[in-house]
Design an enzyme around this catalytic site. Sequence first.
Site, short mmCIF file in Angstrom:
data_model
loop_
_atom_site.label_atom_id
_atom_site.label_comp_id
_atom_site.label_asym_id
_atom_site.label_seq_id
_atom_site.Cartn_x
_atom_site.Cartn_y
_atom_site.Cartn_z
N GLU A 140 0.84 -1.19 0.00
CA GLU A 140 0.00 0.00 0.00
C GLU A 140 0.88 1.24 0.00
O GLU A 140 1.96 1.26 0.61
CB GLU A 140 -0.91 0.01 1.23
CG GLU A 140 -1.93 -1.12 1.22
CD GLU A 140 -2.82 -1.15 2.46
OE1 GLU A 140 -3.95 -1.64 2.33
OE2 GLU A 140 -2.39 -0.69 3.54
N CYS A 163 -1.05 6.59 10.12
CA CYS A 163 0.23 6.07 10.60
C CYS A 163 0.02 4.81 11.44
O CYS A 163 -0.77 4.80 12.37
CB CYS A 163 0.92 7.15 11.43
SG CYS A 163 2.50 6.64 12.10
#
Length: 399
Positions: free
Chosen positions: A122, A374
């Site tokens: 990704e 994150c």
Amino acid sequence: MTLAVAVAPLEKTPLETYVPPAKPSLIGLSRAELAERLGAIGVAPAQRKMRAQQLWHWMYVRGARDFAEMTNVSKEMRATLAEHCTVDRPEVVAEQISADGTRKWLLRLPSGDDVQKAHEVECVYIPETDRGTLCVSSQVGCTLNCSFCHTGTQRLVRNLTAGEIVGQVMVARDRLGDWIDRETPNGNRLVTNVVMMGMGEPLYNFEAVRDALLIVTDNEGIGISRRRVTLSTSGVVPNIARTGDEIGVMLAISLHAVRDELRDELVPLNRKYPLKELLQACRDYPGASNARRITFEYVMLKGVNDSLDDARRLVQLLKGIPAKINLIPFNPWPGSKYECSDWDQIEKFSEYVFNAGYSSPVRTPRGRDILAACGQLKSETEKLSVRERDALRAMAMTD
């Protein structure tokens, strides 16, 4: 309070072997490697340097996706190139767009192996008013087992090649219409920054990351300034100096704790390279200065590492290092043992660090609703169950 977290031992995991496609892509090759490849398909020695420069321009300035687009290359040469090579990049399997504009692409990597064994990574694009940041992966999975990071729950499958790393930047430019053409002779400048903060530990794939970033920062190609490229590491000390010497980009350290005993739990790599060694490597980092500060990333975990005593220790640890501290609210994922610190506590922590003379911005979570924030990346190679996905989205919506 310190949470006792069981961590897997740091062991070398056998990696799967990269199998190049029958017709390999030229993406990721240096100029010298391009010239060598041209020689292998019969291009005369006197023409190789010139032809390599033509290819370089078409690939990295114009974003050509097919040799037929290369109009200043002879038809005969284009046919020869098409017979033996491609300019393929990773395939976009899925695109998700967050409510905040963040985009996440699931990319399938070209391989000469059985398609059922194709691997995926990704990458994430984060638009802001003054910049557009692309978060790039360096490995399929990760071997570090950081206890707060979702990617760390996926086993390391293999390293990415330089072409697969550069290819992520090229895919982003493809999808965003960010290449130079007649309508946009200077490009749209949508991807202005690159951060090696996606899946994997970049410094455990040093050569490929180095070769890729030298292409990304080449002034005659993709042309992103080295000051706008940041490599984040959990602390592979032997390769930190090499990063400064051989790549020259900005450095970020995934710190997250100020005591070895806690960092051993949060970032098990600390058992191999403890804080003293890591911080000395930062003090010695080539080119570090007030104009080129090292970023220290610090995820805020409720009751674990967010006390004012932790803030005081952090300031003491960083003494003498030109630094800024990015405080990261913990992004939840199913099965995690942690909670995000209360916002009031994050602000107190930030204020203490700021008053001690360090920039201490709190990173605004982006893309939580598409699992792009994150610590949330995890490739579809190891899929989440429907229940896990629903739980994660529920956390994002109620946070």
